[in-house]
Design a protein around this motif. Structure first.
Motif, PDB file in Angstrom:
ATOM      1  N   LEU A 136      64.469  20.097  46.986  1.00 36.31           N
ATOM      2  CA  LEU A 136      63.736  18.922  46.529  1.00 36.31           C
ATOM      3  C   LEU A 136      62.981  19.307  45.270  1.00 36.31           C
ATOM      4  O   LEU A 136      61.847  19.783  45.322  1.00 36.31           O
ATOM      5  CB  LEU A 136      62.764  18.431  47.612  1.00 36.31           C
ATOM      6  N   LEU A 137      63.640  19.152  44.144  1.00 38.07           N
ATOM      7  CA  LEU A 137      63.001  19.492  42.879  1.00 38.07           C
ATOM      8  C   LEU A 137      61.722  18.671  42.710  1.00 38.07           C
ATOM      9  O   LEU A 137      61.651  17.537  43.180  1.00 38.07           O
ATOM     10  CB  LEU A 137      63.979  19.219  41.729  1.00 38.07           C
ATOM     11  N   PRO A 138      60.695  19.249  42.072  1.00 39.41           N
ATOM     12  CA  PRO A 138      60.706  20.479  41.275  1.00 39.41           C
ATOM     13  C   PRO A 138      60.521  21.776  42.069  1.00 39.41           C
ATOM     14  O   PRO A 138      60.348  22.839  41.453  1.00 39.41           O
ATOM     15  CB  PRO A 138      59.540  20.257  40.316  1.00 39.41           C
ATOM     16  N   SER A 139      60.542  21.732  43.384  1.00 37.73           N
ATOM     17  CA  SER A 139      60.417  22.959  44.168  1.00 37.73           C
ATOM     18  C   SER A 139      61.719  23.750  44.162  1.00 37.73           C
ATOM     19  O   SER A 139      62.804  23.170  44.171  1.00 37.73           O
ATOM     20  CB  SER A 139      60.044  22.625  45.607  1.00 37.73           C
ATOM     21  N   PHE A 140      61.602  25.068  44.146  1.00 31.37           N
ATOM     22  CA  PHE A 140      62.712  25.990  44.358  1.00 31.37           C
ATOM     23  C   PHE A 140      63.856  25.800  43.356  1.00 31.37           C
ATOM     24  O   PHE A 140      65.001  25.531  43.713  1.00 31.37           O
ATOM     25  CB  PHE A 140      63.228  25.878  45.796  1.00 31.37           C
ATOM     26  N   LYS A 141      63.507  25.933  42.098  1.00 28.12           N
ATOM     27  CA  LYS A 141      64.509  25.870  41.041  1.00 28.12           C
ATOM     28  C   LYS A 141      65.322  27.159  41.014  1.00 28.12           C
ATOM     29  O   LYS A 141      64.933  28.180  41.577  1.00 28.12           O
ATOM     30  CB  LYS A 141      63.838  25.668  39.678  1.00 28.12           C
ATOM     31  N   GLY A 142      66.455  27.096  40.329  1.00 33.79           N
ATOM     32  CA  GLY A 142      67.237  28.305  40.094  1.00 33.79           C
ATOM     33  C   GLY A 142      68.084  28.719  41.277  1.00 33.79           C
ATOM     34  O   GLY A 142      68.369  27.930  42.181  1.00 33.79           O
ATOM     35  N   ILE A 143      68.479  29.982  41.261  1.00 35.35           N
ATOM     36  CA  ILE A 143      69.429  30.476  42.258  1.00 35.35           C
ATOM     37  C   ILE A 143      68.743  30.687  43.610  1.00 35.35           C
ATOM     38  O   ILE A 143      67.528  30.782  43.701  1.00 35.35           O
ATOM     39  CB  ILE A 143      70.092  31.789  41.793  1.00 35.35           C
ATOM     40  N   ARG A 144      69.560  30.725  44.668  1.00 31.64           N
ATOM     41  CA  ARG A 144      69.105  30.992  46.030  1.00 31.64           C
ATOM     42  C   ARG A 144      68.010  30.039  46.460  1.00 31.64           C
ATOM     43  O   ARG A 144      67.004  30.419  47.094  1.00 31.64           O
ATOM     44  CB  ARG A 144      68.649  32.455  46.159  1.00 31.64           C
ATOM     45  N   ALA A 145      68.179  28.766  46.133  1.00 30.09           N
ATOM     46  CA  ALA A 145      67.164  27.764  46.454  1.00 30.09           C
ATOM     47  C   ALA A 145      66.970  27.618  47.960  1.00 30.09           C
ATOM     48  O   ALA A 145      65.846  27.399  48.430  1.00 30.09           O
ATOM     49  CB  ALA A 145      67.540  26.421  45.836  1.00 30.09           C
ATOM     50  N   VAL A 146      68.047  27.716  48.726  1.00 27.05           N
ATOM     51  CA  VAL A 146      67.946  27.593  50.182  1.00 27.05           C
ATOM     52  C   VAL A 146      67.125  28.750  50.743  1.00 27.05           C
ATOM     53  O   VAL A 146      66.228  28.563  51.585  1.00 27.05           O
ATOM     54  CB  VAL A 146      69.344  27.547  50.819  1.00 27.05           C
ATOM     55  N   THR A 189      73.144  27.919  58.020  1.00 28.39           N
ATOM     56  CA  THR A 189      73.035  26.662  58.767  1.00 28.39           C
ATOM     57  C   THR A 189      72.290  25.601  57.969  1.00 28.39           C
ATOM     58  O   THR A 189      72.666  24.422  57.969  1.00 28.39           O
ATOM     59  CB  THR A 189      72.329  26.878  60.113  1.00 28.39           C
ATOM     60  N   LEU A 190      71.239  26.025  57.266  1.00 28.57           N
ATOM     61  CA  LEU A 190      70.481  25.072  56.460  1.00 28.57           C
ATOM     62  C   LEU A 190      71.315  24.562  55.299  1.00 28.57           C
ATOM     63  O   LEU A 190      71.337  23.358  55.015  1.00 28.57           O
ATOM     64  CB  LEU A 190      69.197  25.723  55.961  1.00 28.57           C
ATOM     65  N   HIS A 191      72.031  25.471  54.640  1.00 28.60           N
ATOM     66  CA  HIS A 191      72.848  25.055  53.507  1.00 28.60           C
ATOM     67  C   HIS A 191      73.933  24.075  53.942  1.00 28.60           C
ATOM     68  O   HIS A 191      74.254  23.115  53.226  1.00 28.60           O
ATOM     69  CB  HIS A 191      73.486  26.267  52.831  1.00 28.60           C
ATOM     70  N   ALA A 192      74.490  24.293  55.130  1.00 28.22           N
ATOM     71  CA  ALA A 192      75.528  23.386  55.628  1.00 28.22           C
ATOM     72  C   ALA A 192      74.976  21.972  55.807  1.00 28.22           C
ATOM     73  O   ALA A 192      75.649  20.989  55.472  1.00 28.22           O
ATOM     74  CB  ALA A 192      76.089  23.905  56.950  1.00 28.22           C
ATOM     75  N   ARG A 193      73.741  21.850  56.322  1.00 27.90           N
ATOM     76  CA  ARG A 193      73.159  20.517  56.503  1.00 27.90           C
ATOM     77  C   ARG A 193      72.775  19.890  55.164  1.00 27.90           C
ATOM     78  O   ARG A 193      72.887  18.678  54.983  1.00 27.90           O
ATOM     79  CB  ARG A 193      71.944  20.587  57.434  1.00 27.90           C
ATOM     80  N   ILE A 194      72.332  20.720  54.241  1.00 30.24           N
ATOM     81  CA  ILE A 194      72.023  20.192  52.908  1.00 30.24           C
ATOM     82  C   ILE A 194      73.291  19.665  52.248  1.00 30.24           C
ATOM     83  O   ILE A 194      73.287  18.601  51.608  1.00 30.24           O
ATOM     84  CB  ILE A 194      71.359  21.279  52.035  1.00 30.24           C
ATOM     85  N   GLN A 195      74.393  20.386  52.410  1.00 32.35           N
ATOM     86  CA  GLN A 195      75.650  19.942  51.794  1.00 32.35           C
ATOM     87  C   GLN A 195      76.100  18.592  52.322  1.00 32.35           C
ATOM     88  O   GLN A 195      76.666  17.782  51.574  1.00 32.35           O
ATOM     89  CB  GLN A 195      76.745  20.979  52.012  1.00 32.35           C
ATOM     90  N   VAL A 196      75.862  18.329  53.598  1.00 31.46           N
ATOM     91  CA  VAL A 196      76.192  17.013  54.152  1.00 31.46           C
ATOM     92  C   VAL A 196      75.508  15.917  53.342  1.00 31.46           C
ATOM     93  O   VAL A 196      76.111  14.887  53.002  1.00 31.46           O
ATOM     94  CB  VAL A 196      75.775  16.922  55.632  1.00 31.46           C
ATOM     95  N   GLN A 197      74.245  16.152  53.002  1.00 37.04           N
ATOM     96  CA  GLN A 197      73.492  15.163  52.240  1.00 37.04           C
ATOM     97  C   GLN A 197      73.894  15.150  50.761  1.00 37.04           C
ATOM     98  O   GLN A 197      73.884  14.090  50.124  1.00 37.04           O
ATOM     99  CB  GLN A 197      71.992  15.417  52.392  1.00 37.04           C
ATOM    100  N   GLU A 198      74.247  16.304  50.223  1.00 38.67           N
ATOM    101  CA  GLU A 198      74.757  16.333  48.846  1.00 38.67           C
ATOM    102  C   GLU A 198      75.967  15.417  48.712  1.00 38.67           C
ATOM    103  O   GLU A 198      76.083  14.654  47.740  1.00 38.67           O
ATOM    104  CB  GLU A 198      75.148  17.760  48.459  1.00 38.67           C
ATOM    105  N   HIS A 199      76.858  15.504  49.686  1.00 40.36           N
ATOM    106  CA  HIS A 199      78.077  14.710  49.631  1.00 40.36           C
ATOM    107  C   HIS A 199      77.791  13.222  49.788  1.00 40.36           C
ATOM    108  O   HIS A 199      78.573  12.385  49.319  1.00 40.36           O
ATOM    109  CB  HIS A 199      79.048  15.175  50.716  1.00 40.36           C
ATOM    110  N   ARG A 200      76.673  12.901  50.440  1.00 43.23           N
ATOM    111  CA  ARG A 200      76.287  11.496  50.587  1.00 43.23           C
ATOM    112  C   ARG A 200      75.691  10.940  49.302  1.00 43.23           C
ATOM    113  O   ARG A 200      76.003   9.806  48.901  1.00 43.23           O
ATOM    114  CB  ARG A 200      75.268  11.346  51.725  1.00 43.23           C
ATOM    115  N   ILE A 201      74.807  11.725  48.676  1.00 41.62           N
ATOM    116  CA  ILE A 201      74.045  11.133  47.569  1.00 41.62           C
ATOM    117  C   ILE A 201      74.706  11.282  46.208  1.00 41.62           C
ATOM    118  O   ILE A 201      74.430  10.470  45.306  1.00 41.62           O
ATOM    119  CB  ILE A 201      72.606  11.684  47.504  1.00 41.62           C
TER     120      ILE A 201
END
Length: 214
Positions: A136-146, A189-201
């Motif tokens: 959720l930008l602006p938090s955790f920019k750059g690599i390895r955000a998860v 596991t967290l990245h997998a759930r985030i990807q579900v939402q990436e594909h939605r939005i």
């Protein structure tokens, strides 16, 4: 929170593809470096006639990128532009720009593009380059955000679609989805759930950006 369903993310703004129909097919040029799961979500939205768009070319920079397999499934033309073949980022971006323009691309979609964009590409497609980032930008920019989110101990993270800019992950935000962090979550596991939402939005964010900024 352990029973929170995977689709419980809060999406902001709460826009779906049905809310932002495009009057004509927009020409998208996709840049991808890896597996291409976000490209696949966009291509599927197009194939199912939810997103009125076409992808005349997909550019990849890694000769072994698995996105090629997805592109073959959807019949998308691909072009390798290997950054290792260039003496500077600007020279590489110029080759990318030339390729995009030769295919009539109107909007550039960075779908897992692991390269920092330069002024060459930003000027060529001013305010028409979209990127997706797993926080959720602006938090955790750059690599390895998860991993950053897990290390920080926050309770919620997510993903953001934003305009590309010279400063990494700092362009104006178009759409976000919040994803709760569950007890026992790992980066995988967290990245997998985030990807579900990436594909939605991502498809909806493309339609929203084209509608509001074209």
């Amino acid at each position: 929170m352990g029973n929170v369903p995977l689709d419980s993310a809060l999406i902001s703004p709460p826009v779906t593809l049905a809310d932002v129909p495009l009057s004509r097919p927009v020409q998208l040029g996709v840049l991808a470096s890896g597996s291409g799961s976000n490209y696949g979500a966009i291509a599927q939205a197009i194939a199912s006639q939810q997103l009125n768009a076409e992808i005349p070319v997909l550019i990849y920079n890694n000769p072994k990128a698995k996105v090629l397999e997805r592109a073959a499934q959807f019949g998308t033309k691909t072009q390798l532009i290997n950054h290792r073949d260039f003496t500077s980022r600007e020279a590489c971006d110029q080759a990318i720009l030339d390729c995009l323009r030769s295919h009539g691309v109107e909007w550039v979609i960075m779908a897992g593009w692991m390269r920092i964009v330069t002024e060459v590409l930003l000027r060529g497609y001013e305010s028409r380059i979209l990127n997706i980032h797993p926080s959720l930008l602006p938090s955790f920019k750059g690599i390895r955000a998860v991993e950053q989110a897990l290390d920080a101990g926050v309770k919620v993270t997510g993903c953001s679609v934003h305009f590309a800019s010279l400063e990494v992950d700092s362009g104006d935000i178009i759409m976000q989805a919040a994803v709760p962090i569950l007890p026992g979550d790992t980066p995988e596991t967290l990245h997998a759930r985030i990807q579900v939402q990436e594909h939605r939005i991502f498809p909806a964010a493309i339609a929203l950006a084209v509608t509001q900024y074209s």
